[in-house]
Design a protein around this motif. Sequence first.
Motif, PDB file in Angstrom:
ATOM      1  N   ALA A 166      42.405  34.846  40.744  1.00  0.00           N
ATOM      2  CA  ALA A 166      42.016  34.648  39.347  1.00  0.00           C
ATOM      3  C   ALA A 166      40.515  34.368  39.255  1.00  0.00           C
ATOM      4  O   ALA A 166      39.797  34.994  38.475  1.00  0.00           O
ATOM      5  CB  ALA A 166      42.823  33.507  38.737  1.00  0.00           C
ATOM      6  N   PHE A 167      40.029  33.438  40.066  1.00  0.00           N
ATOM      7  CA  PHE A 167      38.637  33.032  39.915  1.00  0.00           C
ATOM      8  C   PHE A 167      37.664  34.016  40.557  1.00  0.00           C
ATOM      9  O   PHE A 167      36.466  33.961  40.286  1.00  0.00           O
ATOM     10  CB  PHE A 167      38.446  31.603  40.412  1.00  0.00           C
TER      11      PHE A 167
ATOM     12  N   GLY B 124      37.521  37.004  39.666  1.00  0.00           N
ATOM     13  CA  GLY B 124      37.027  37.731  38.493  1.00  0.00           C
ATOM     14  C   GLY B 124      35.766  37.084  37.946  1.00  0.00           C
ATOM     15  O   GLY B 124      34.789  37.754  37.613  1.00  0.00           O
ATOM     16  N   ILE B 125      35.784  35.748  37.860  1.00  0.00           N
ATOM     17  CA  ILE B 125      34.609  35.020  37.339  1.00  0.00           C
ATOM     18  C   ILE B 125      33.461  35.110  38.332  1.00  0.00           C
ATOM     19  O   ILE B 125      32.304  35.298  37.956  1.00  0.00           O
ATOM     20  CB  ILE B 125      34.987  33.552  37.084  1.00  0.00           C
TER      21      ILE B 125
ATOM     22  N   THR C  80      37.992  34.160  29.070  1.00  0.00           N
ATOM     23  CA  THR C  80      36.589  34.328  29.455  1.00  0.00           C
ATOM     24  C   THR C  80      36.119  35.756  29.209  1.00  0.00           C
ATOM     25  O   THR C  80      34.991  35.973  28.768  1.00  0.00           O
ATOM     26  CB  THR C  80      36.422  33.994  30.956  1.00  0.00           C
ATOM     27  N   PHE C  81      36.990  36.720  29.490  1.00  0.00           N
ATOM     28  CA  PHE C  81      36.576  38.112  29.361  1.00  0.00           C
ATOM     29  C   PHE C  81      37.120  38.742  28.085  1.00  0.00           C
ATOM     30  O   PHE C  81      37.359  39.938  28.037  1.00  0.00           O
ATOM     31  CB  PHE C  81      37.010  38.904  30.599  1.00  0.00           C
TER      32      PHE C  81
ATOM     33  N   PHE D  68      32.215  38.914  37.941  1.00  0.00           N
ATOM     34  CA  PHE D  68      31.804  39.453  36.647  1.00  0.00           C
ATOM     35  C   PHE D  68      31.383  38.373  35.663  1.00  0.00           C
ATOM     36  O   PHE D  68      31.050  38.664  34.529  1.00  0.00           O
ATOM     37  CB  PHE D  68      32.953  40.264  36.025  1.00  0.00           C
TER      38      PHE D  68
ATOM     39  N   LYS E  17      28.940  35.389  31.522  1.00  0.00           N
ATOM     40  CA  LYS E  17      30.018  34.971  30.614  1.00  0.00           C
ATOM     41  C   LYS E  17      30.219  33.454  30.631  1.00  0.00           C
ATOM     42  O   LYS E  17      30.717  32.889  29.669  1.00  0.00           O
ATOM     43  CB  LYS E  17      31.339  35.630  31.024  1.00  0.00           C
TER      44      LYS E  17
ATOM     45  N   TYR F  30      45.366  29.668  34.836  1.00  0.00           N
ATOM     46  CA  TYR F  30      44.253  30.494  35.325  1.00  0.00           C
ATOM     47  C   TYR F  30      44.241  31.826  34.595  1.00  0.00           C
ATOM     48  O   TYR F  30      43.190  32.323  34.193  1.00  0.00           O
ATOM     49  CB  TYR F  30      44.358  30.874  36.823  1.00  0.00           C
TER      50      TYR F  30
ATOM     51  N   PHE G 206      42.892  31.505  31.192  1.00  0.00           N
ATOM     52  CA  PHE G 206      41.457  31.188  31.246  1.00  0.00           C
ATOM     53  C   PHE G 206      40.634  32.447  31.528  1.00  0.00           C
ATOM     54  O   PHE G 206      39.598  32.679  30.897  1.00  0.00           O
ATOM     55  CB  PHE G 206      41.214  30.127  32.328  1.00  0.00           C
ATOM     56  N   ILE G 207      41.107  33.264  32.448  1.00  0.00           N
ATOM     57  CA  ILE G 207      40.369  34.485  32.798  1.00  0.00           C
ATOM     58  C   ILE G 207      40.378  35.469  31.632  1.00  0.00           C
ATOM     59  O   ILE G 207      39.340  36.033  31.271  1.00  0.00           O
ATOM     60  CB  ILE G 207      40.982  35.153  34.063  1.00  0.00           C
TER      61      ILE G 207
ATOM     62  N   PRO H 281      37.935  42.509  35.787  1.00  0.00           N
ATOM     63  CA  PRO H 281      38.065  41.098  36.164  1.00  0.00           C
ATOM     64  C   PRO H 281      39.508  40.616  36.281  1.00  0.00           C
ATOM     65  O   PRO H 281      39.734  39.506  36.729  1.00  0.00           O
ATOM     66  CB  PRO H 281      37.374  40.354  35.012  1.00  0.00           C
TER      67      PRO H 281
END
Lengths: 461, 344
Positions: free
Chosen positions: A114-115, A117-118, B332-333, A121, A125, B325, B328-329, B56
Amino acid sequence: MGTSTPFNVEILSRIQFAFTIAFHYIYPPLSIGLGVCLVVMEGLYLKTKDKVYEELTRFWVKIFALIFGIGVATGIVMEFEFGTNWATYSRYVGDIFGSALAAEGIFAFALESAFLGILLFGWNKVSPRVHFMATVLVALGSIFSALWIVVANSWQQTPSGYRIEGTGLQARAIVTDFWAMVFNPSSLERYSHVLIGALLAGSFLVLSVSAWYILKKQYLVHAKAAFRIALWIAAVSALAQLFTGHKSAEVVTKYQPAKLAAMEGHFEKIAPADMYLMGWVNAKEQKTTGLKIPGGLSFLVYQDFKAPIPGLNSIKPENRPTAVNFVFQTYHLMVSIGMSLIALTLFSLYLLYRKKLFETRWLMVVFVFSVLLPQIANQVGWYTAEVGRQPWVVYGLLRTSDALSQAVKAEHVLASLILFTFIYVMLFALFLYLLNKKIQHGPDVKDDRAEPSSRMNPVLN
Amino acid sequence: MDTVLGIDLPTWWFLLIGALITGYGILDGFDLGAGAIHLFFRKEDSRRIALNAIGPVWDGNEVWLVIGAGSLFAAFPLVYGTILSVFYLPFILFLAAIIFRAISIEFRSKETMTWWRQLWDVSFCISSIVISLLLGLILGNLIQGIPINAKHEFVGRLRDFFNPYALLIAVTVLSLFMMHGAMYLIMKTEDRIFARLTIIANNTSKFFILCFIATSLTTLIYVPHMTAIFKQYPELFILPITAVLIVLNIRRSIEKRQYGRGFISSSITTALLLILFAMGLYPNLVLSSIDPKGHISIYEAASSDGSLRTMLLFAAVGMPLVATYTLFIFWTFRGKVKLEEHSY
């Protein structure tokens, strides 16, 4: 059709499993080690606000993504192979091994994926702090991941916290004490050993690439900053590995005497055992020759050169590992590499202290190639652990030959083995090509900096 | 037998694994669908936007597969071993496609040559289609039952799996994912690719409805055991009726250009179809097509109560975390995709 292939399902499935896991095992250790390096780099950026660390982080995140991606794709293969090729094994250990695998998915893999992605990208953001948090969580996720996987494997090596229900092919292991299963006698020793092996793999990748830049006089500020960070991680890890390695050997001595005997090529029934620096095992004549410290193994284990240690001949022939020389060689290669990593990193720290490190060109050349050493050590260490456990897939409980899928035909396994070989060879070539390309491209530097940054963290200077 | 909140442990795990597979179908369903329609986009920019719309999140979506498979291994090891080894070659192809798909997404952007990008675009599209079809093929065979004898030994051949019903389910799953993916991409895009996607969503939804009707009729006629439960509990007919209404609502949403609602409807459709499958199956996990004694029930396949109970506790702690999670993702996107320096 069934008998037309010269190999049987067992041999083919073992080759397939060994091949797919060896290939997979290149990547997760790199992700773990690199993840920790990334946390340090980005942490230093947040603390010092120095652009160098930011650019370094962004550069290494791209390489991390490449490695992580291949690690995930090849990891899914491993999870499914337990069911496709080793259905009887799956049934036997599902209660235990399955639990650990499922826990890995829920508590570790979900976190890192999951993280990620952060991490990749999210630069524009989320705030730098949240981005750093994502980096920490991805690194933690990969560290937890390794924990559950090593726990599952360690239970195969030293089963505990279970009872057996049923007989023959219907038998299965049932958890009686979950925490005794998780913290079985070898879990923590093996986990720390694997984890530090991963730190070495990741930090030596950073060292190798940075040394390359230093030799080429490119990105010098970035390369030296990264080199210092990775060198500290590598040096501490290399020293710690001596300790965890010793602990792991003690566990093997206590719980897997056959494996220990194979590791040192020790055949005599019960006698003091030598420790070899290098050597060759002739399993047929039961003779081991080479450079040795007489009684060294006895001393290492019992602090007594005369202490008797059970050899392979004290174990029933059908319960002995067959590839004794292979176990001996892989084990000794791992130990030799471990020792050379200690020498290399400590010597480099000394030169760093004398401010001569980056001018010592031959040493930089050594570092460029040194990236292979932890990789080889991790691989052969894993072979020692797994081949040394044979003929058992679960030590003392389930034989590898009994663990197979009943429904699978040899030609199907052969087909899948060929397919995986083809895909993995191609994948590895592409990986090296893209990795090289990223390294050639280097970090994106926003402004030309002639002088090293003045705000560089004093600890690392 | 051990129960938690009045439900026995194997049933809890039947429900939980069902929920995980449903989560996988909904989440990876849209990015698999996006991959399956990838070659309909002609322009380089459109393809990049489509790829970055799932960039993402696709890896996080695949986690549901990993957890689902891990849970099946942990809770019903007998079924895990049986299904995976019986469908050996389909699963190996599935894994190969998973690898190709992952590296296509990762490698495509690393070079600018046209042939390089074309190559990975084709690989991404084909692997997405293959994964969807194989999932459908396996599902189709599990709905009908597979040739295993009373000892749960497989006595069929590989070619048995390529029967008309299983192929129909394979195509239906592909059409569902394509429609689902198109609607996801519509929400994430604008301008040229948006316009193109409205046409694709329209066509794929018609394609899906055709498949849906064909599948429903064929199942009613040829796979009666899947509908037996409705004779027993007629009030459950509400579920297939809801499914029909929701499917009609997909078309309605597309015509009214309410794609967000359309996406939610196709998500619910995925869930309802899997619920109907689960209801036809329960309390079995694997049906035998040749001998009712060969059925593998959740009670026969389950791990020990102790293990199931510990794992249930883990799931109770872990699944809300995973859901957090995921949210949250996606948060965020949120919004339309804009290409930037870190994009694929």
